[in-house]
Design a protein around this motif. Structure first.
Motif, PDB file in Angstrom:
ATOM      1  N   ALA A  66       0.849  -1.195   0.000  1.00 17.36           N
ATOM      2  CA  ALA A  66       0.000   0.000   0.000  1.00 17.36           C
ATOM      3  C   ALA A  66       0.884   1.243   0.000  1.00 17.36           C
ATOM      4  CB  ALA A  66      -0.916   0.003   1.218  1.00 17.36           C
ATOM      5  N   ILE A  67       0.473   2.252  -0.764  1.00 19.84           N
ATOM      6  CA  ILE A  67       1.221   3.496  -0.894  1.00 19.84           C
ATOM      7  C   ILE A  67       0.546   4.542  -0.011  1.00 19.84           C
ATOM      8  CG2 ILE A  67       2.032   5.237  -2.521  1.00 19.84           C
ATOM      9  CD1 ILE A  67       1.560   3.100  -4.740  1.00 19.84           C
ATOM     10  N   PHE A  68       1.344   5.301   0.727  1.00 18.02           N
ATOM     11  CA  PHE A  68       0.831   6.323   1.631  1.00 18.02           C
ATOM     12  C   PHE A  68       1.453   7.667   1.291  1.00 18.02           C
ATOM     13  CE2 PHE A  68       0.370   2.371   3.913  1.00 18.02           C
ATOM     14  CZ  PHE A  68      -0.897   2.481   4.470  1.00 18.02           C
ATOM     15  N   TRP A  69       0.619   8.698   1.230  1.00 11.89           N
ATOM     16  CA  TRP A  69       1.061  10.079   1.040  1.00 11.89           C
ATOM     17  C   TRP A  69       0.795  10.818   2.341  1.00 11.89           C
ATOM     18  CZ3 TRP A  69       3.455  13.094  -2.525  1.00 11.89           C
ATOM     19  CH2 TRP A  69       3.318  14.466  -2.411  1.00 11.89           C
TER      20      TRP A  69
ATOM     21  N   ARG B 163      -3.571   9.052  -7.843  1.00  7.50           N
ATOM     22  CA  ARG B 163      -3.659  10.153  -6.874  1.00  7.50           C
ATOM     23  C   ARG B 163      -2.255  10.617  -6.479  1.00  7.50           C
ATOM     24  NH1 ARG B 163      -7.229  13.741  -5.626  1.00  7.50           N
ATOM     25  NH2 ARG B 163      -8.845  12.309  -5.021  1.00  7.50           N
ATOM     26  N   LEU B 164      -1.306   9.681  -6.350  1.00  3.00           N
ATOM     27  CA  LEU B 164       0.074  10.035  -6.043  1.00  3.00           C
ATOM     28  C   LEU B 164       0.645  10.927  -7.144  1.00  3.00           C
ATOM     29  CD1 LEU B 164       2.654   9.709  -4.322  1.00  3.00           C
ATOM     30  CD2 LEU B 164       3.154   7.663  -5.676  1.00  3.00           C
ATOM     31  N   GLN B 165       0.386  10.564  -8.386  1.00  9.66           N
ATOM     32  CA  GLN B 165       0.854  11.363  -9.519  1.00  9.66           C
ATOM     33  C   GLN B 165       0.266  12.776  -9.454  1.00  9.66           C
ATOM     34  OE1 GLN B 165       2.983  10.377 -12.067  1.00  9.66           O
ATOM     35  NE2 GLN B 165       2.860  12.393 -13.020  1.00  9.66           N
ATOM     36  N   GLN B 166      -1.007  12.904  -9.115  1.00 11.41           N
ATOM     37  CA  GLN B 166      -1.645  14.223  -9.012  1.00 11.41           C
ATOM     38  C   GLN B 166      -1.014  15.055  -7.900  1.00 11.41           C
ATOM     39  OE1 GLN B 166      -5.734  13.170  -8.413  1.00 11.41           O
ATOM     40  NE2 GLN B 166      -6.129  12.795 -10.590  1.00 11.41           N
ATOM     41  N   TYR B 167      -0.795  14.443  -6.736  1.00 10.09           N
ATOM     42  CA  TYR B 167      -0.163  15.165  -5.632  1.00 10.09           C
ATOM     43  C   TYR B 167       1.240  15.622  -6.005  1.00 10.09           C
ATOM     44  CZ  TYR B 167      -3.835  13.778  -2.317  1.00 10.09           C
ATOM     45  OH  TYR B 167      -5.017  13.618  -1.645  1.00 10.09           O
ATOM     46  N   LEU B 168       1.985  14.746  -6.664  1.00  8.91           N
ATOM     47  CA  LEU B 168       3.355  15.100  -7.048  1.00  8.91           C
ATOM     48  C   LEU B 168       3.365  16.243  -8.059  1.00  8.91           C
ATOM     49  CD1 LEU B 168       4.927  11.552  -7.303  1.00  8.91           C
ATOM     50  CD2 LEU B 168       5.405  13.277  -5.574  1.00  8.91           C
TER      51      LEU B 168
ATOM     52  N   GLU C  80       8.927  -4.584  -6.825  1.00 13.27           N
ATOM     53  CA  GLU C  80       8.126  -4.174  -7.974  1.00 13.27           C
ATOM     54  C   GLU C  80       7.294  -2.919  -7.644  1.00 13.27           C
ATOM     55  OE1 GLU C  80       4.621  -5.908 -10.896  1.00 13.27           O
ATOM     56  OE2 GLU C  80       5.403  -7.164  -9.290  1.00 13.27           O
ATOM     57  N   VAL C  81       6.686  -2.911  -6.465  1.00 13.06           N
ATOM     58  CA  VAL C  81       5.868  -1.759  -6.061  1.00 13.06           C
ATOM     59  C   VAL C  81       6.758  -0.534  -5.848  1.00 13.06           C
ATOM     60  CG1 VAL C  81       4.288  -0.878  -4.308  1.00 13.06           C
ATOM     61  CG2 VAL C  81       4.151  -3.271  -5.013  1.00 13.06           C
ATOM     62  N   VAL C  82       7.901  -0.750  -5.203  1.00 12.95           N
ATOM     63  CA  VAL C  82       8.832   0.356  -4.964  1.00 12.95           C
ATOM     64  C   VAL C  82       9.307   0.931  -6.293  1.00 12.95           C
ATOM     65  CG1 VAL C  82      11.067   0.977  -3.966  1.00 12.95           C
ATOM     66  CG2 VAL C  82       9.543  -0.567  -2.725  1.00 12.95           C
ATOM     67  N   ASP C  83       9.626   0.059  -7.241  1.00 13.67           N
ATOM     68  CA  ASP C  83      10.078   0.514  -8.549  1.00 13.67           C
ATOM     69  C   ASP C  83       8.980   1.289  -9.280  1.00 13.67           C
ATOM     70  OD1 ASP C  83      11.972   0.652 -10.678  1.00 13.67           O
ATOM     71  OD2 ASP C  83      10.781  -0.883 -11.729  1.00 13.67           O
TER      72      ASP C  83
ATOM     73  N   LEU D 271       8.732   4.726  -7.700  1.00 16.20           N
ATOM     74  CA  LEU D 271       9.865   5.549  -8.127  1.00 16.20           C
ATOM     75  C   LEU D 271       9.695   6.023  -9.570  1.00 16.20           C
ATOM     76  CD1 LEU D 271      12.933   3.772  -6.498  1.00 16.20           C
ATOM     77  CD2 LEU D 271      12.078   6.062  -6.026  1.00 16.20           C
ATOM     78  N   ALA D 272       9.088   5.193 -10.413  1.00 17.35           N
ATOM     79  CA  ALA D 272       8.817   5.611 -11.789  1.00 17.35           C
ATOM     80  C   ALA D 272       7.797   6.750 -11.816  1.00 17.35           C
ATOM     81  CB  ALA D 272       8.328   4.416 -12.607  1.00 17.35           C
ATOM     82  N   VAL D 273       6.787   6.681 -10.967  1.00 20.61           N
ATOM     83  CA  VAL D 273       5.799   7.758 -10.886  1.00 20.61           C
ATOM     84  C   VAL D 273       6.475   9.050 -10.421  1.00 20.61           C
ATOM     85  CG1 VAL D 273       3.747   8.555  -9.640  1.00 20.61           C
ATOM     86  CG2 VAL D 273       3.839   6.229 -10.522  1.00 20.61           C
ATOM     87  N   ILE D 274       7.357   8.936  -9.447  1.00 18.53           N
ATOM     88  CA  ILE D 274       8.072  10.113  -8.940  1.00 18.53           C
ATOM     89  C   ILE D 274       8.953  10.704 -10.034  1.00 18.53           C
ATOM     90  CG2 ILE D 274       9.835  10.867  -7.296  1.00 18.53           C
ATOM     91  CD1 ILE D 274       8.661   8.817  -5.309  1.00 18.53           C
TER      92      ILE D 274
END
Length: 142
Positions: free
Chosen positions: A73-76, A85-90, A113-116, A119-122
């Motif tokens: 799970a990803i947390f902002w 949503r992470l992409q929008q926040y960034l 895989e999730v971490v990668d 990181l690609a989204v970032i």
């Protein structure tokens, strides 16, 4: 009348006696120091009222934290988000001036895989201030 300077010439002493002058000056100085009003330096600040019902902004203007737990799970900033949503926040945080720092902290048991993918989204969002938090937990692994 002036007194003799100690010599037997009988001439009067021509120097002024400054001891009473210094005593009067010291008394006046002490009186002046005592009568000075105490200066209070006060800075008036209107502090915000803590309202528990107030919604916190999603993007912190100073620093934001992206974390990944062992389940993937990803947390902002502690709130669960998906990749969109992470992409929008960034993208919103990149447009801020100055750009806030982004702290990235994946759990050691999170899948690579999730971490990668995160990181690609970032990277796609063109974040320039990125820091990895928690790397010291891996120093015994190598």
């Amino acid at each position: 009348m002036a007194m003799s300077g100690g010599s037997d010439d009988g001439q009067p002493m021509m120097d002024i006696n400054t001891t009473p002058l210094i005593d009067v000056m010291l008394v006046l100085l002490i009186m002046f120091i005592i009568t000075i009003p105490i200066q209070t330096h006060a800075v008036k600040v209107d502090l915000p009222v803590n309202d528990p019902n107030q919604k916190q902004p999603a993007i912190d203007p100073v620093k934001n934290k992206v974390s990944i737990d062992p389940t993937g799970a990803i947390f902002w900033n502690g709130t669960p988000v998906d990749r969109v949503r992470l992409q929008q926040y960034l993208e919103q945080s990149v447009t801020m001036n100055p750009e806030p720092e982004l702290h990235f902290q994946p759990d050691p048991k999170a899948k690579y895989e999730v971490v990668d993918q995160v990181l690609a989204v970032i990277k796609r969002s063109n974040v320039t201030k990125l820091g990895f938090i928690g790397n010291e937990q891996y120093y015994n692994d190598f």
